[in-house]
Design a protein around this motif. Sequence first.
Motif, PDB file in Angstrom:
ATOM      1  N   SER A 111      58.071  41.479   9.953  1.00  0.00           N
ATOM      2  CA  SER A 111      57.944  40.550   8.822  1.00  0.00           C
ATOM      3  C   SER A 111      57.351  39.227   9.281  1.00  0.00           C
ATOM      4  N   THR A 112      57.782  38.765  10.458  1.00  0.00           N
ATOM      5  CA  THR A 112      57.267  37.513  11.014  1.00  0.00           C
ATOM      6  C   THR A 112      55.779  37.619  11.312  1.00  0.00           C
ATOM      7  N   GLN A 113      55.370  38.750  11.877  1.00  0.00           N
ATOM      8  CA  GLN A 113      53.957  38.954  12.185  1.00  0.00           C
ATOM      9  C   GLN A 113      53.101  38.907  10.923  1.00  0.00           C
ATOM     10  N   VAL A 114      53.552  39.583   9.887  1.00  0.00           N
ATOM     11  CA  VAL A 114      52.792  39.599   8.633  1.00  0.00           C
ATOM     12  C   VAL A 114      52.706  38.196   8.036  1.00  0.00           C
ATOM     13  N   ALA A 115      53.814  37.472   8.052  1.00  0.00           N
ATOM     14  CA  ALA A 115      53.845  36.129   7.462  1.00  0.00           C
ATOM     15  C   ALA A 115      52.971  35.146   8.229  1.00  0.00           C
ATOM     16  N   ASN A 116      52.847  35.344   9.551  1.00  0.00           N
ATOM     17  CA  ASN A 116      52.119  34.387  10.386  1.00  0.00           C
ATOM     18  C   ASN A 116      50.701  34.825  10.732  1.00  0.00           C
ATOM     19  N   ASP A 117      50.258  35.933  10.177  1.00  0.00           N
ATOM     20  CA  ASP A 117      48.907  36.425  10.466  1.00  0.00           C
ATOM     21  C   ASP A 117      47.901  35.651   9.614  1.00  0.00           C
ATOM     22  N   PRO A 118      47.099  34.774  10.223  1.00  0.00           N
ATOM     23  CA  PRO A 118      46.176  33.946   9.427  1.00  0.00           C
ATOM     24  C   PRO A 118      45.084  34.758   8.733  1.00  0.00           C
ATOM     25  N   ASP A 119      44.759  35.923   9.297  1.00  0.00           N
ATOM     26  CA  ASP A 119      43.708  36.753   8.709  1.00  0.00           C
ATOM     27  C   ASP A 119      44.240  37.757   7.690  1.00  0.00           C
ATOM     28  N   ARG A 120      45.561  37.814   7.548  1.00  0.00           N
ATOM     29  CA  ARG A 120      46.205  38.720   6.593  1.00  0.00           C
ATOM     30  C   ARG A 120      45.781  40.183   6.810  1.00  0.00           C
ATOM     31  N   LEU A 121      45.688  40.558   8.083  1.00  0.00           N
ATOM     32  CA  LEU A 121      45.291  41.928   8.404  1.00  0.00           C
ATOM     33  C   LEU A 121      46.481  42.808   8.784  1.00  0.00           C
ATOM     34  N   SER A 122      47.625  42.195   9.052  1.00  0.00           N
ATOM     35  CA  SER A 122      48.798  42.952   9.498  1.00  0.00           C
ATOM     36  C   SER A 122      49.540  43.547   8.306  1.00  0.00           C
ATOM     37  N   ARG A 123      49.952  44.791   8.455  1.00  0.00           N
ATOM     38  CA  ARG A 123      50.718  45.473   7.407  1.00  0.00           C
ATOM     39  C   ARG A 123      52.036  45.970   7.998  1.00  0.00           C
ATOM     40  N   HIS A 124      53.130  45.556   7.393  1.00  0.00           N
ATOM     41  CA  HIS A 124      54.467  45.969   7.837  1.00  0.00           C
ATOM     42  C   HIS A 124      54.738  47.380   7.316  1.00  0.00           C
ATOM     43  N   VAL A 125      55.059  48.293   8.232  1.00  0.00           N
ATOM     44  CA  VAL A 125      55.297  49.688   7.847  1.00  0.00           C
ATOM     45  C   VAL A 125      56.684  50.114   8.328  1.00  0.00           C
ATOM     46  N   TRP A 126      57.494  50.600   7.393  1.00  0.00           N
ATOM     47  CA  TRP A 126      58.808  51.133   7.732  1.00  0.00           C
ATOM     48  C   TRP A 126      58.706  52.633   7.949  1.00  0.00           C
ATOM     49  N   GLY A 127      59.565  53.141   8.784  1.00  0.00           N
ATOM     50  CA  GLY A 127      59.551  54.579   9.017  1.00  0.00           C
ATOM     51  C   GLY A 127      60.541  54.969  10.094  1.00  0.00           C
ATOM     52  N   TRP A 128      60.160  55.992  10.865  1.00  0.00           N
ATOM     53  CA  TRP A 128      61.105  56.604  11.793  1.00  0.00           C
ATOM     54  C   TRP A 128      60.457  56.844  13.145  1.00  0.00           C
ATOM     55  N   TRP A 129      61.074  56.268  14.154  1.00  0.00           N
ATOM     56  CA  TRP A 129      60.659  56.465  15.542  1.00  0.00           C
ATOM     57  C   TRP A 129      61.245  57.794  16.007  1.00  0.00           C
ATOM     58  N   ILE A 130      60.380  58.706  16.417  1.00  0.00           N
ATOM     59  CA  ILE A 130      60.836  60.022  16.877  1.00  0.00           C
ATOM     60  C   ILE A 130      61.347  59.886  18.304  1.00  0.00           C
ATOM     61  N   TYR A 131      62.659  59.976  18.444  1.00  0.00           N
ATOM     62  CA  TYR A 131      63.333  59.818  19.733  1.00  0.00           C
ATOM     63  C   TYR A 131      64.227  61.038  19.900  1.00  0.00           C
ATOM     64  N   SER A 132      63.572  62.177  20.101  1.00  0.00           N
ATOM     65  CA  SER A 132      64.215  63.489  20.052  1.00  0.00           C
ATOM     66  C   SER A 132      65.529  63.512  20.838  1.00  0.00           C
ATOM     67  N   PRO A 133      66.602  64.091  20.247  1.00  0.00           N
ATOM     68  CA  PRO A 133      66.626  64.885  19.018  1.00  0.00           C
ATOM     69  C   PRO A 133      67.035  64.093  17.776  1.00  0.00           C
ATOM     70  N   ILE A 134      66.792  62.784  17.767  1.00  0.00           N
ATOM     71  CA  ILE A 134      67.078  61.991  16.581  1.00  0.00           C
ATOM     72  C   ILE A 134      65.807  61.262  16.160  1.00  0.00           C
ATOM     73  N   VAL A 135      65.813  60.740  14.928  1.00  0.00           N
ATOM     74  CA  VAL A 135      64.768  59.820  14.497  1.00  0.00           C
ATOM     75  C   VAL A 135      65.451  58.506  14.144  1.00  0.00           C
ATOM     76  N   VAL A 136      64.869  57.404  14.600  1.00  0.00           N
ATOM     77  CA  VAL A 136      65.491  56.088  14.475  1.00  0.00           C
ATOM     78  C   VAL A 136      64.751  55.255  13.438  1.00  0.00           C
ATOM     79  N   LEU A 137      65.490  54.664  12.508  1.00  0.00           N
ATOM     80  CA  LEU A 137      64.897  53.768  11.519  1.00  0.00           C
ATOM     81  C   LEU A 137      64.225  52.610  12.246  1.00  0.00           C
ATOM     82  N   HIS A 138      62.945  52.371  11.935  1.00  0.00           N
ATOM     83  CA  HIS A 138      62.186  51.420  12.749  1.00  0.00           C
ATOM     84  C   HIS A 138      61.076  50.791  11.916  1.00  0.00           C
ATOM     85  N   SER A 139      60.614  49.631  12.359  1.00  0.00           N
ATOM     86  CA  SER A 139      59.479  48.950  11.740  1.00  0.00           C
ATOM     87  C   SER A 139      58.374  48.750  12.762  1.00  0.00           C
TER      88      SER A 139
END
Length: 207
Positions: free
Chosen positions: A72-100
């Motif tokens: 969120s900080t990166q998106v807010a401070n990106d002067p070129d507005r090119l950063s997109r915050h994406v939520w999802g899941w880090w595959i850390y077998s045998p689990i998936v971790v909620l991650h941004s």
Amino acid sequence: MKHKATAESALRKELGRIALREAERLAFPPTEWEANTLAELLALPRVTVTRPPEEHLLAAGMVPKDCHVNCSTQVANDPDRLSRHVWGWWIYSPIVVLHSVVEVRGQWLCLTPTMTPLPSRFQFIPDASIEWLKANDGVATHGFRGGVKLPDALRRYPEHHLRMRDELRALMASGMTAFDAWQIVDAKLGAERTLVQDQIRDLLIRK
């Protein structure tokens, strides 16, 4: 020699604390929702995410274990507005971790310092179904998917995490330290790779 012994004792205490915390965190009861959601997620498209060097992330003010705020900080401070915050899941077998993570011109980046040696690239599942809602206090926010509050991770083998938690509790109730209890549980259940085991080993390697 005394200083070394004190440092080793402190390290063992910290490792035991981490083992117990992660074992408790991942030992929630299994549900049909978890199994179905994990199966759905594993069928979604994946992307490869790159971790910039830890020292670069720390110098930029990124905070360990706070991926959602970092992005969120990166998106807010990106002067070129090119950063997109994406939520999802880090595959850390045998689990998936909620991650941004963030996506910048087609490049996927993890902006969260790990403080432990981990691969510089990993597989990630973007999940457009995640939404963040304010808690009753109007301040904190929680991730939801289809109206269900999300746990920190989804597990392929939930029974393993419950068994590990119970084993740790029983050994500690007998008077054993958390670190010694973890070593016994790790040896007994070591064939089943878990986030707890990986975090402990990462810290041991780093030290």
